[in-house]
Structure formats: C-alpha cells, structure tokens
Design a protein around this motif. Structure first.
Motif, mmCIF file in Angstrom:
data_model
loop_
_atom_site.group_PDB
_atom_site.id
_atom_site.type_symbol
_atom_site.label_atom_id
_atom_site.label_comp_id
_atom_site.label_asym_id
_atom_site.label_seq_id
_atom_site.Cartn_x
_atom_site.Cartn_y
_atom_site.Cartn_z
ATOM 1 N N MET A 43 11.990 17.946 -58.449
ATOM 2 C CA MET A 43 13.335 17.494 -58.012
ATOM 3 C C MET A 43 13.163 15.840 -57.689
ATOM 4 N N LYS A 44 14.392 15.464 -57.466
ATOM 5 C CA LYS A 44 14.524 13.827 -57.227
ATOM 6 C C LYS A 44 15.344 13.776 -56.138
ATOM 7 N N ILE A 45 14.945 13.022 -55.086
ATOM 8 C CA ILE A 45 15.748 12.734 -53.932
ATOM 9 C C ILE A 45 16.001 11.082 -54.256
ATOM 10 N N LYS A 46 17.195 10.912 -54.238
ATOM 11 C CA LYS A 46 17.961 9.689 -54.205
ATOM 12 C C LYS A 46 17.779 8.776 -53.150
ATOM 13 N N ALA A 47 17.382 7.425 -53.085
ATOM 14 C CA ALA A 47 17.093 6.631 -52.004
ATOM 15 C C ALA A 47 18.498 6.614 -50.937
ATOM 16 N N GLY A 48 18.150 6.836 -49.762
ATOM 17 C CA GLY A 48 19.183 6.832 -48.883
ATOM 18 C C GLY A 48 20.051 8.208 -48.672
ATOM 19 N N LYS A 49 19.688 9.176 -49.411
ATOM 20 C CA LYS A 49 20.237 10.459 -49.448
ATOM 21 C C LYS A 49 19.729 11.484 -48.030
ATOM 22 N N ASN A 50 20.534 12.195 -47.661
ATOM 23 C CA ASN A 50 20.357 13.184 -46.700
ATOM 24 C C ASN A 50 19.976 14.399 -47.364
ATOM 25 N N ILE A 51 18.884 15.023 -47.266
ATOM 26 C CA ILE A 51 18.556 16.077 -48.086
ATOM 27 C C ILE A 51 17.835 17.145 -46.842
ATOM 28 N N ALA A 52 18.656 18.509 -46.965
ATOM 29 C CA ALA A 52 18.245 19.420 -46.033
ATOM 30 C C ALA A 52 17.370 20.574 -46.772
ATOM 31 N N LEU A 53 16.422 21.194 -46.199
ATOM 32 C CA LEU A 53 15.482 22.356 -46.610
ATOM 33 C C LEU A 53 15.834 23.509 -45.833
ATOM 34 N N VAL A 54 16.075 24.573 -46.178
ATOM 35 C CA VAL A 54 16.180 25.820 -45.730
ATOM 36 C C VAL A 54 15.612 26.792 -46.526
ATOM 37 N N GLY A 55 15.305 28.033 -45.858
ATOM 38 C CA GLY A 55 14.815 29.267 -46.237
ATOM 39 C C GLY A 55 14.052 30.010 -45.451
ATOM 40 N N PRO A 56 13.555 31.315 -45.883
ATOM 41 C CA PRO A 56 12.780 32.201 -45.187
ATOM 42 C C PRO A 56 11.620 31.374 -44.509
#
Length: 579
Positions: free
Chosen positions: A360-373
């Motif tokens: 995966m790639k997270i671009k600079a300045g982006k807001n990423i959320a991680l969810v899961g069990p």
C-alpha cells in the motif's frame, strides 16, 4: 578470562586512584611485616643490654620511629577505606550507566520477552556486589600476597624446618578453600536467580495492585510471593551451610597452625635449634600470616558474588539490539511524509504471521484510518513504521527511502504517536507534556495543552502545570492522561502522526473538542488513525479494513458503506443502521 578482562577494563578511567590504592596497600603491608622484626630486635639486642639508660635510649628512638610508621599507616588505611570505596562506587555507576544505556537501545521484542523486575535486580543488586569486588578484590589480593610472601621469606630466614611445616599446612588450606570456592560459585548464581524471581514477582504485583484489590486476590499474590520467597530462602540456607563448613574449616586449620608452631617450637628449643625470641616472632607472624589468609577466604566469597553478578551484567550488555542503525544510515531531511509498504510481512518471534504481504501507499499529507477486528494487526502495522519491530520481509519506505537506511533517532523524530495505553512518567504535568519536545518554552507547552483541550482541567488543579501526577499518572483520570498524551504530540509537531485509539478514554464532550483539534493537527501531515469508534474516522481520506488475511477493503466512508462489506457490517453493528 574474557569476563575478567572486561571487568578490568572498568578500572581504566581510575588508574590513578587504583595505583594509589595499591601503593597504600603495599605501605600498610610493609609496616605490618616490620613490627615482629622490631619485637625480635628488642628481645635479642635491646632488653638484654643490662644498662637501663641504654635500653631507655633505644626504646625512645624505636618508639618514635614506630609512631611515625603508624601515622603513615593511618593515612594509608584512610585512603584505602575512603577513596578505595569511592573508586568502586564510580565503577559501579559506570556499569549502571552502561547497562541502562544498553537497555534503552533494545527493541520492543526484547521487552516482550524480558521481565522488568529481573532487569531491576541486575541493575541494582548485582552491581552492588560488583562494586565491593572492584574495591576490595585487588586490594585484598595484593595485601594478602605481600604479607604471605613477606612472612614466608622472613620465617625461612629464621627457621627453615618450622616454616616448611607452616607452608605445608597453608597449601592444605588453599586446596580446602579452592574446593569450597567451586561450590559457592554455583550456589551464589542460584541465589541471584531466585532473588531476581522475587523482585519480578514484587514488581508485577505492586504494578497491578489495583487489579489485585479489585478482585480481592491479595491471598493469591501472597501465595505467589511466598513460593518465590521460600525458594530463595532454600538456596540461601544451602549457601550458609556451605559457608559454615568453609569458615569453620579455615578456623580449624588456623588453630592447627598455632598448635604446630608451639609444638615444633618447643621441640626445637629443647634441642637448641631455636630461641624463645624466635618462637615469639613465629607466633606474631602467624597473626600476620593468618590475617591475609582470612582476607583471601573473604575474597573467594566476595569474588564469587561479584563475578557471578558481573556475568549476569554481561548477559544483558552483550545482548545486541535486534534493531540498530545500518552503517550507512542517513538523517532524513525535510520529510514530506509519504509512506509505502512493499510486500511487507511480519510475525512475532517467527511464529504466527500477523501481517502477510502488505502492499500500500499513503501519500504525503493524507489522513488514513485503520479499522478491523481485534487482533488483526492494526497496532502492529503502525509499530513497524518507526521500527519498533523489524519486518520479516519486504520494505517500508518514507519519501522513497527504506526506513532501515534512516537513522533511528531521525526516523522517530519525524513520527508522533498517541497510544491507546497512555504512559505517564512520575513527575509534573509540565514535565510529561514537554517530553514531546524537551526544551520547549512554557508558552509552547501551554499552547499544546490548549489544543489538546487539557489546559482548563490543568489550571483547576491545585498546582496547575506543576501538579505531581504520581507513578504512571495514578492521580489523573484516564481521560486526563489521554489529553496530556495528545498534548505531547501537539508539542512535537511531527510530519507523520499515528493515533492509536487516541480518544478512546475520553467522554463524548471531550472527544468532540479533541477530535476537532486532531483534525487541525492532521492538516498537511500524514496521519494514520486506528479507531474502534467508527464515527471518528468518517472524514478520513481513505479507510483501510485490516483482517488476519491482510487489507480486505479500502476507500472512503461512503464508498465502503455502499459496498456493504466488512466495514459496513462493523459500522452497522456500532450504530444499528447504515447512514
């Protein structure tokens, strides 16, 4: 020998003190060896003169000389006792610094598998015995060697036959000491292991005292402690029985030395092969002779305590950190905050795989959320970015640079983390917030607290920012601790931000204010948010649904709801409807 060489290396910064200590020990030993010779001279040459004035004349001069010698001996003894101990304490402090600094370099994996109480035992208890050995060991060995050799040479010049008998008995004593020395080394190591277990149990029980009391399980903790305490007592009892045989055996041999001198001396006087004055000197030299033997006996006990402690010390400092800077690692300059996972896999201790082939790639300045069990690896995913753990395969890059090619300090300086399990250091609120950026001004600390919605409750406390939080922040509520932790992140102001359940301990009103502050903080910086409250991540640029099988879904809140997949099910479970 490697252990001994490493031990000797700690004397290097204090060579001057060490050699002065040895010089004083040599002088002190020489004075003690001279005294019996002076007695012999008085008996043979002065007290037999028959002229009272001459006797008085000689006695006065010899008395003045002896007084000067004992004044010198006083200063030598003072230096040995005071500065010799200071040298040992300095070496102990150096070792404690080395072991503490080394522990700071260890990765999370090391602490996952190591008990804190046992480490405390190595840092405190073991090093005290090492300090005593560092001071008394060389000094006692040197003094004893000088006195035994000096006594032996002088006695050989007086009477070879009697001295030969003494020498034979001394060899028997040395063998006896060596035999029990081996037994004591084994039992002292056992003692250290058992007391480390006791320390670990105490640390574990007291750290969790609130859980213990909430379940009324004081009796269970008492039984656990008592079991370890009794095991330690058993090894101590064994060691004392061995010590009893050791010291009583040496005491017996010392008595045999006196007995042999009196019997053989009497026989040789009766046949005219020695004189009464020579016998008196022999008896005096036995005292001089036995004192260093006592010191050697004590040294063997001290040596075993100290060297087993030092071996346990080396076990820690010789454990290489599994995460270190590469030789050509660089400082990261002007980071943008782009993060890329390329075929990343990870498992704890090479057992069950937690993350498998993550791309995966997270671009600079982006807001990423991680969810899961729970247990899907969300926290582990975030822990890999600052290299708290080392990945099994693949690579993680920041701005196109593999994180293994970035210096650890530089890497972690650009990442701010607010964890679910908030740790407060014992100290003031101000000290805990400034941990985010040591050296920050009061104004900067207050500004960070305001952004974290913490300033108001801090000012309502009796001592404000100087309020003592107690061990692990026990005097603060969970929400208050969480807000201080968030204030740390505001103060650090990093280009990459990881929020691991950052608002989990807050009430709804506080969460609303802090959520707005976190959104402001996240602007123009890469942010990864782990959240169980799905309402807090609706505005994330992208939401990743992580499971044991990897990233199952990715998209915005609306896209994932419309997919009616795992995310929609989790959201529906929390709110009872899809919106």
């Amino acid at each position: 020998m490697d252990t001994i060489k490493k031990f000797i290396s700690y004397y290097k910064p204090y060579k001057g003190m060490f050699f002065m200590d040895m010089f004083c020990a040599l002088t002190l030993s020489g004075i003690d060896l001279i005294f019996p010779l002076i007695v012999r001279y008085l008996l043979d040459n002065v007290y037999t003169m028959g002229d009272g004035n001459k006797i008085l004349h000689y006695v006065i001069y010899i008395g003045i000389a002896m007084l000067l010698m004992y004044i010198v001996r006083y200063f030598c003894q003072f230096y040995i006792t005071s500065w010799g101990h200071v040298m040992g304490a300095k070496m102990e402090a150096d070792m404690r610094s080395d072991i503490f600094n080394h522990l700071q370099k260890q990765s999370f994996s090391y602490y996952d598998n190591t008990n804190t109480g046992k480490l405390m035992s190595r840092i405190v208890t073991d090093l005290f015995d090492i300090s005593e050995l560092a001071h008394h060991g060389p000094e006692d060995l040197f003094i004893s060697t000088i006195k035994i050799l000096g006594s032996f040479i002088i006695l050989m010049n007086i009477n070879v036959k009697i001295t030969s008998i003494l020498f034979f008995l001394t060899l028997v004593m040395i063998y006896f000491s060596y035999f029990y020395n081996k037994k004591m080394k084994f039992i002292y190591k056992k003692n250290r292991e058992k007391i480390a277990n006791v320390n670990a149990q105490i640390q574990d029980s007291l750290s969790g005292i609130r859980v213990v009391k909430s379940f009324s399980n004081e009796e269970i903790e008492n039984r656990k402690f008592e079991r370890g305490n009794m095991e330690f007592l058993e090894t101590k009892e064994t060691s004392y029985f061995i010590m009893g045989k050791f010291f009583s055996g040496n005491g017996f041999f010392q008595g045999i030395l006196y007995l042999s001198v009196i019997l053989t001396g009497g026989i040789f006087i009766s046949v005219g092969e020695t004189t009464v004055s020579d016998l008196v000197v022999y008896i005096l030299y036995i005292n001089t002779f036995l004192n260093p033997i006592d010191k050697l006996v004590n040294f063997t006990e001290q040596f075993q305590k100290g060297i087993t402690g030092f071996e346990r010390f080396l076990e820690v400092v010789n454990t290489k950190p599994d995460i270190q800077d590469n030789p050509n690692a660089i400082e990261i300059k002007n980071p943008r905050g782009e993060i890329q996972f390329e075929d990343v896999s990870f498992s704890y201790d090479n057992k069950d795989t937690i993350l498998d082939s993550i791309n995966m790639k997270i671009k600079a300045g982006k807001n990423i959320a991680l969810v899961g069990p729970s247990g899907s690896g969300k926290t582990t995913f975030c822990s890999l970015i600052p290299r708290f753990y080392e990945i099994d395969k693949g690579s993680i890059k920041i701005d196109g640079i593999d994180i293994r090619d970035i210096k650890l300090k530089s890497l972690r300086n650009i990442i701010g983390i607010v964890q679910q399990d908030v740790y407060m250091f014992s100290g003031s609120i101000k000290e805990n917030i400034s941990y985010g950026r040591p050296g920050a001004t009061d104004e900067e600390i207050i500004d960070a607290a305001k952004k974290a919605n913490a300033h108001e409750f801090i000012m309502n406390l009796e001592d404000g920012y100087e309020t003592y939080v107690g061990e692990r922040g026990v005097k603060l509520s969970g929400g208050q601790k969480q807000r201080i932790s968030i204030a740390r992140a505001f103060l650090k102001n990093p280009p990459i931000l990881i929020l691991d359940e950052a608002t989990s301990a807050l009430d709804n009103e506080s969460e609303k204010y802090i959520q707005k502050s976190l959104e402001d903080l996240a602007k123009n910086r890469t942010t990864i948010v782990i959240a169980h409250r799905l309402s807090t991540i609706k505005n994330a640029d992208e939401i990743l649904v992580l499971t044991a099988d990897g990233i199952k879904e990715a998209g915005s809140h609306e896209e994932l709801i419309n997919k009616k997949g795992l995310y929609a099910a989790l959201y529906n479970m929390q709110f009872g409807q899809v919106s």
